[in-house]
Design a protein around this motif. Sequence first.
Motif, mmCIF file in Angstrom:
data_model
loop_
_atom_site.group_PDB
_atom_site.id
_atom_site.type_symbol
_atom_site.label_atom_id
_atom_site.label_comp_id
_atom_site.label_asym_id
_atom_site.label_seq_id
_atom_site.Cartn_x
_atom_site.Cartn_y
_atom_site.Cartn_z
ATOM 1 N N ILE A 92 8.775 14.507 0.449
ATOM 2 C CA ILE A 92 9.059 13.069 0.469
ATOM 3 C C ILE A 92 7.898 12.258 -0.099
ATOM 4 N N CYS A 93 6.678 12.612 0.300
ATOM 5 C CA CYS A 93 5.511 11.801 -0.062
ATOM 6 C C CYS A 93 5.114 11.947 -1.528
ATOM 7 N N LEU A 94 5.286 13.126 -2.107
ATOM 8 C CA LEU A 94 4.847 13.334 -3.490
ATOM 9 C C LEU A 94 5.598 12.447 -4.482
ATOM 10 N N PRO A 95 6.933 12.480 -4.531
ATOM 11 C CA PRO A 95 7.621 11.567 -5.457
ATOM 12 C C PRO A 95 7.460 10.096 -5.075
ATOM 13 N N SER A 96 7.334 9.820 -3.776
ATOM 14 C CA SER A 96 7.142 8.423 -3.349
ATOM 15 C C SER A 96 5.800 7.895 -3.851
ATOM 16 N N ALA A 97 4.745 8.695 -3.723
ATOM 17 C CA ALA A 97 3.433 8.280 -4.217
ATOM 18 C C ALA A 97 3.443 8.096 -5.724
ATOM 19 N N TYR A 98 4.150 8.963 -6.434
ATOM 20 C CA TYR A 98 4.226 8.827 -7.898
ATOM 21 C C TYR A 98 4.951 7.539 -8.280
ATOM 22 N N ALA A 99 6.033 7.229 -7.569
ATOM 23 C CA ALA A 99 6.777 6.001 -7.859
ATOM 24 C C ALA A 99 5.932 4.764 -7.590
ATOM 25 N N ILE A 100 5.100 4.813 -6.548
ATOM 26 C CA ILE A 100 4.275 3.663 -6.197
ATOM 27 C C ILE A 100 3.112 3.493 -7.176
ATOM 28 N N VAL A 101 2.410 4.583 -7.475
ATOM 29 C CA VAL A 101 1.196 4.507 -8.293
ATOM 30 C C VAL A 101 1.517 4.349 -9.767
ATOM 31 N N MET B 71 5.003 -0.033 0.385
ATOM 32 C CA MET B 71 3.841 0.747 0.786
ATOM 33 C C MET B 71 3.137 0.148 2.009
ATOM 34 N N PRO B 72 2.848 -1.175 2.043
ATOM 35 C CA PRO B 72 2.225 -1.726 3.260
ATOM 36 C C PRO B 72 3.084 -1.556 4.500
ATOM 37 N N PHE B 73 4.407 -1.668 4.325
ATOM 38 C CA PHE B 73 5.301 -1.509 5.475
ATOM 39 C C PHE B 73 5.277 -0.074 5.987
ATOM 40 N N ALA B 74 5.359 0.897 5.063
ATOM 41 C CA ALA B 74 5.390 2.311 5.457
ATOM 42 C C ALA B 74 4.080 2.742 6.090
ATOM 43 N N THR B 75 2.963 2.376 5.477
ATOM 44 C CA THR B 75 1.662 2.781 6.013
ATOM 45 C C THR B 75 1.310 2.011 7.281
ATOM 46 N N GLY B 76 1.845 0.799 7.420
ATOM 47 C CA GLY B 76 1.574 0.010 8.615
ATOM 48 C C GLY B 76 2.188 0.591 9.871
ATOM 49 N N LEU B 77 3.197 1.447 9.719
ATOM 50 C CA LEU B 77 3.802 2.080 10.887
ATOM 51 C C LEU B 77 2.807 2.971 11.635
ATOM 52 N N ARG B 78 1.787 3.418 10.922
ATOM 53 C CA ARG B 78 0.773 4.283 11.543
ATOM 54 C C ARG B 78 -0.070 3.507 12.551
ATOM 55 N N LEU B 79 -0.065 2.181 12.446
ATOM 56 C CA LEU B 79 -0.881 1.366 13.338
ATOM 57 C C LEU B 79 -0.272 1.248 14.730
ATOM 58 N N PHE B 80 1.035 1.488 14.850
ATOM 59 C CA PHE B 80 1.696 1.345 16.145
ATOM 60 C C PHE B 80 1.507 2.617 16.983
ATOM 61 N N PRO B 81 1.304 2.466 18.273
ATOM 62 C CA PRO B 81 1.227 3.658 19.135
ATOM 63 C C PRO B 81 2.582 4.356 19.177
ATOM 64 N N PRO B 82 2.611 5.669 19.070
ATOM 65 C CA PRO B 82 3.897 6.386 19.011
ATOM 66 C C PRO B 82 4.802 6.155 20.213
ATOM 67 N N LEU C 25 4.838 4.050 -11.321
ATOM 68 C CA LEU C 25 5.967 3.199 -11.690
ATOM 69 C C LEU C 25 5.909 1.823 -11.038
ATOM 70 N N GLY C 26 5.023 1.639 -10.071
ATOM 71 C CA GLY C 26 4.873 0.341 -9.411
ATOM 72 C C GLY C 26 5.982 0.005 -8.449
ATOM 73 N N PHE C 27 6.821 0.975 -8.099
ATOM 74 C CA PHE C 27 7.958 0.713 -7.219
ATOM 75 C C PHE C 27 7.485 0.593 -5.772
ATOM 76 N N GLY C 28 7.750 -0.549 -5.156
ATOM 77 C CA GLY C 28 7.411 -0.753 -3.755
ATOM 78 C C GLY C 28 5.939 -0.934 -3.472
ATOM 79 N N ARG C 29 5.122 -1.196 -4.507
ATOM 80 C CA ARG C 29 3.682 -1.293 -4.300
ATOM 81 C C ARG C 29 3.302 -2.477 -3.417
ATOM 82 N N LYS C 30 4.001 -3.589 -3.559
ATOM 83 C CA LYS C 30 3.621 -4.797 -2.827
ATOM 84 C C LYS C 30 4.202 -4.855 -1.426
ATOM 85 N N HIS C 31 5.396 -4.308 -1.223
ATOM 86 C CA HIS C 31 6.064 -4.485 0.065
ATOM 87 C C HIS C 31 6.339 -3.163 0.782
#
Length: 273
Positions: free
Chosen positions: A86-95, A105-116, A97-103
Amino acid sequence: MKSTKGWRITITVIFIAFILNIPLINTIFTSLKTEGDISAQPPKFWFTPTFEHFQNVLYAAGYDFPQFFLNSIFLAVSTSLLVILICLPSAYAIVRLGFGRKHLMPFATGLRLFPPIIFAIPYYMMFQYLGLLDTVTGLVLINIFLNLPLGLLLMIGFLREVPREIEESAVIDGCNVFQILLKIIIPLMGPGIASVGILTFIFSWNDYLFAVIIALKNATPVTLGSTMFITSWGIKWGDISAATLLSILPPLLFTFFAQRYLVKGLSAGSLKG
């Protein structure tokens, strides 16, 4: 003087390593003691080793440790592979192709900030509705969700290390996006992919919180199975210690043999922001 300094550093490192590993050393000693030696006061440092606790863990009636072990292996391996896929093609699309770079990526990575723990009740209710309670598949889905943010961040860092000129040359030669990803990106990102897989394997293997909530009987991993020697009649410290030692062997050996890929991958991904 250099020789003396080297010995001082070696002794200091050994001392620090010993202090940090006192819990592990105590667990090893406890697993090899008899019940009488474990409860002895003051504690016994010299004793006759016994393997009865390991026999209890592996062959005790009503305690299926081999099945717990297989559940953990399936959980950790499946989660690692799916997170990479999942992460490999997603990272390629973000870096690239610029897909989802502004919204996205911050949303997906921000989920790590919440306690499980805040996801516990929603997951329980959703899995109950879908019939995924007490299934290893349910634990795999939860651990994929928990490890995706970290895996995505690492993949993005690794991909930024790959020179764009190589991909531009491949485009001139007639390669499409999928060919570039399969023939260029994946081989060049080998250490980074290995790092994501190793970390995901360790985090998934060590998951306890959601195992307690989701696994009732059939999907019990070793982290939860190790606590089953805590009964209403007392705590079987020797059996718990033996189960703990057996449960940490796979990630310990896996990390030992793959640590060079982990160090190389993490150091490469940290050079650029």
